[in-house]
Design a protein around this motif. Sequence first.
Motif, PDB file in Angstrom:
ATOM      1  N   SER A 103      -3.566   1.942  -9.175  1.00 16.39           N
ATOM      2  CA  SER A 103      -4.595   2.401  -8.249  1.00 16.39           C
ATOM      3  C   SER A 103      -5.952   2.284  -8.926  1.00 16.39           C
ATOM      4  O   SER A 103      -6.050   2.183 -10.164  1.00 16.39           O
ATOM      5  CB  SER A 103      -4.346   3.857  -7.809  1.00 16.39           C
ATOM      6  N   GLY A 104      -6.988   2.293  -8.131  1.00 17.72           N
ATOM      7  CA  GLY A 104      -8.330   2.190  -8.679  1.00 17.72           C
ATOM      8  C   GLY A 104      -9.301   1.735  -7.622  1.00 17.72           C
ATOM      9  O   GLY A 104      -9.040   1.837  -6.412  1.00 17.72           O
ATOM     10  N   THR A 105     -10.421   1.211  -8.070  1.00 23.52           N
ATOM     11  CA  THR A 105     -11.462   0.696  -7.180  1.00 23.52           C
ATOM     12  C   THR A 105     -11.838  -0.705  -7.625  1.00 23.52           C
ATOM     13  O   THR A 105     -12.053  -0.952  -8.818  1.00 23.52           O
ATOM     14  CB  THR A 105     -12.701   1.599  -7.201  1.00 23.52           C
ATOM     15  N   ASN A 144       0.846  -1.194   0.000  1.00 23.55           N
ATOM     16  CA  ASN A 144       0.000   0.000   0.000  1.00 23.55           C
ATOM     17  C   ASN A 144       0.884   1.247   0.000  1.00 23.55           C
ATOM     18  O   ASN A 144       1.917   1.293   0.683  1.00 23.55           O
ATOM     19  CB  ASN A 144      -0.914   0.019   1.221  1.00 23.55           C
ATOM     20  N   THR A 145       0.506   2.249  -0.766  1.00 22.30           N
ATOM     21  CA  THR A 145       1.295   3.481  -0.829  1.00 22.30           C
ATOM     22  C   THR A 145       0.987   4.379   0.357  1.00 22.30           C
ATOM     23  O   THR A 145      -0.123   4.368   0.903  1.00 22.30           O
ATOM     24  CB  THR A 145       0.989   4.255  -2.124  1.00 22.30           C
ATOM     25  N   THR A 203       3.849   8.007  -4.978  1.00 25.70           N
ATOM     26  CA  THR A 203       3.030   7.944  -6.196  1.00 25.70           C
ATOM     27  C   THR A 203       2.762   6.478  -6.512  1.00 25.70           C
ATOM     28  O   THR A 203       3.710   5.700  -6.688  1.00 25.70           O
ATOM     29  CB  THR A 203       3.750   8.606  -7.383  1.00 25.70           C
ATOM     30  N   PRO A 204       1.512   6.064  -6.562  1.00 26.94           N
ATOM     31  CA  PRO A 204       1.229   4.638  -6.773  1.00 26.94           C
ATOM     32  C   PRO A 204       1.586   4.181  -8.176  1.00 26.94           C
ATOM     33  O   PRO A 204       1.523   4.951  -9.144  1.00 26.94           O
ATOM     34  CB  PRO A 204      -0.281   4.553  -6.535  1.00 26.94           C
ATOM     35  N   SER A 216     -11.270   1.043  -2.643  1.00 26.57           N
ATOM     36  CA  SER A 216     -10.154   1.609  -3.404  1.00 26.57           C
ATOM     37  C   SER A 216      -8.858   0.887  -3.039  1.00 26.57           C
ATOM     38  O   SER A 216      -8.735   0.309  -1.965  1.00 26.57           O
ATOM     39  CB  SER A 216     -10.022   3.108  -3.120  1.00 26.57           C
ATOM     40  N   TYR A 217      -7.906   0.912  -3.955  1.00 25.86           N
ATOM     41  CA  TYR A 217      -6.577   0.367  -3.698  1.00 25.86           C
ATOM     42  C   TYR A 217      -5.558   1.307  -4.323  1.00 25.86           C
ATOM     43  O   TYR A 217      -5.814   1.995  -5.324  1.00 25.86           O
ATOM     44  CB  TYR A 217      -6.426  -1.045  -4.257  1.00 25.86           C
ATOM     45  N   SER A 218      -4.379   1.341  -3.733  1.00 27.17           N
ATOM     46  CA  SER A 218      -3.286   2.173  -4.211  1.00 27.17           C
ATOM     47  C   SER A 218      -1.989   1.471  -3.841  1.00 27.17           C
ATOM     48  O   SER A 218      -1.596   1.445  -2.669  1.00 27.17           O
ATOM     49  CB  SER A 218      -3.352   3.567  -3.569  1.00 27.17           C
ATOM     50  N   TRP A 219      -1.344   0.847  -4.846  1.00 26.08           N
ATOM     51  CA  TRP A 219      -0.187   0.003  -4.593  1.00 26.08           C
ATOM     52  C   TRP A 219       1.050   0.546  -5.281  1.00 26.08           C
ATOM     53  O   TRP A 219       0.973   1.179  -6.337  1.00 26.08           O
ATOM     54  CB  TRP A 219      -0.430  -1.417  -5.112  1.00 26.08           C
TER      55      TRP A 219
END
Length: 279
Positions: free
Chosen positions: A169-171, A159-160, A165-166, A176-179
């Motif tokens: 990312s998205g849903t 996870n960021t 800056t991921p 939501s996710y941000s990797w």
Amino acid sequence: MDEQLNAREQGDIKHNEGAANPGGNGFGSHGEARPAGRIERIKAWVSDHRRESLAIVGLVAVLLVLLGLTLGWFVDANRGSTVGKIKEPAELKVLGPNATAAEQIDLSYNPEYGDTKTGNTVTLKRPFCVQTGGDGFELQLANTTNIKGLTIELYRAENTSALQTPDVSGTAGGKSYSWIATGENLLTSFMPINDAGDGLATEPVPGASDLTFKEYQNVQRNARPLYRFKVFNKGDLNAKTLDNSTGNDTLNFIIKLSWDESAKETDVIYLIARNTSGK
């Protein structure tokens, strides 16, 4: 006189033998064979039905063996129940981010996903995860080799933080996710299975079974997938996505691909998760 005595003696013999064998015809050992008794009838039936008799004996033997094995299993099971239960293998799934169902990952170039292009070279990154139920697993990656210059990289995803800056990312699944990709390219530590050393899959010797095409031999070499694998232990798991889980049961990944867009070929990449000892 002698003739009358002999006749009487012969009559006594027949009478005595008839008493000893009342169901017979009056003949003893000096005449024809007397009719068979119960034991003799059984012996005669067994002799005439030898094959059926052996089948019956074999069936009884099998039943006795099965009975012995069943009793032994129950005894061992009862004894083992005092030690502990056997743990079933974990159900492994290769899924999208947030452990959402995904039958396949779209690996085509799409600027809307944040894919980049420099000259004719396109680069894309895609998120996925392996959900294990909390155990270790083996991840296999296989790919065909039609596109020259195709590079594949695989990274663990974290996870960021607010300042990062991921990479993806998205849903997914309403969350939501941000990797961000972390560490080294994992494929450098994958164990190759059928790499001939020239970037193509090893061709099976004539008559040998192929990993993918089995007995079919007439296959273009670039269509034979390269296989490699790596084992991940339960300590590598870095996410918790199962409902009511008490610990990490998932490992998040980012796969990165790059190739020359002018190439008019298509390759397929397979991601396969397999159970290990669960360490």
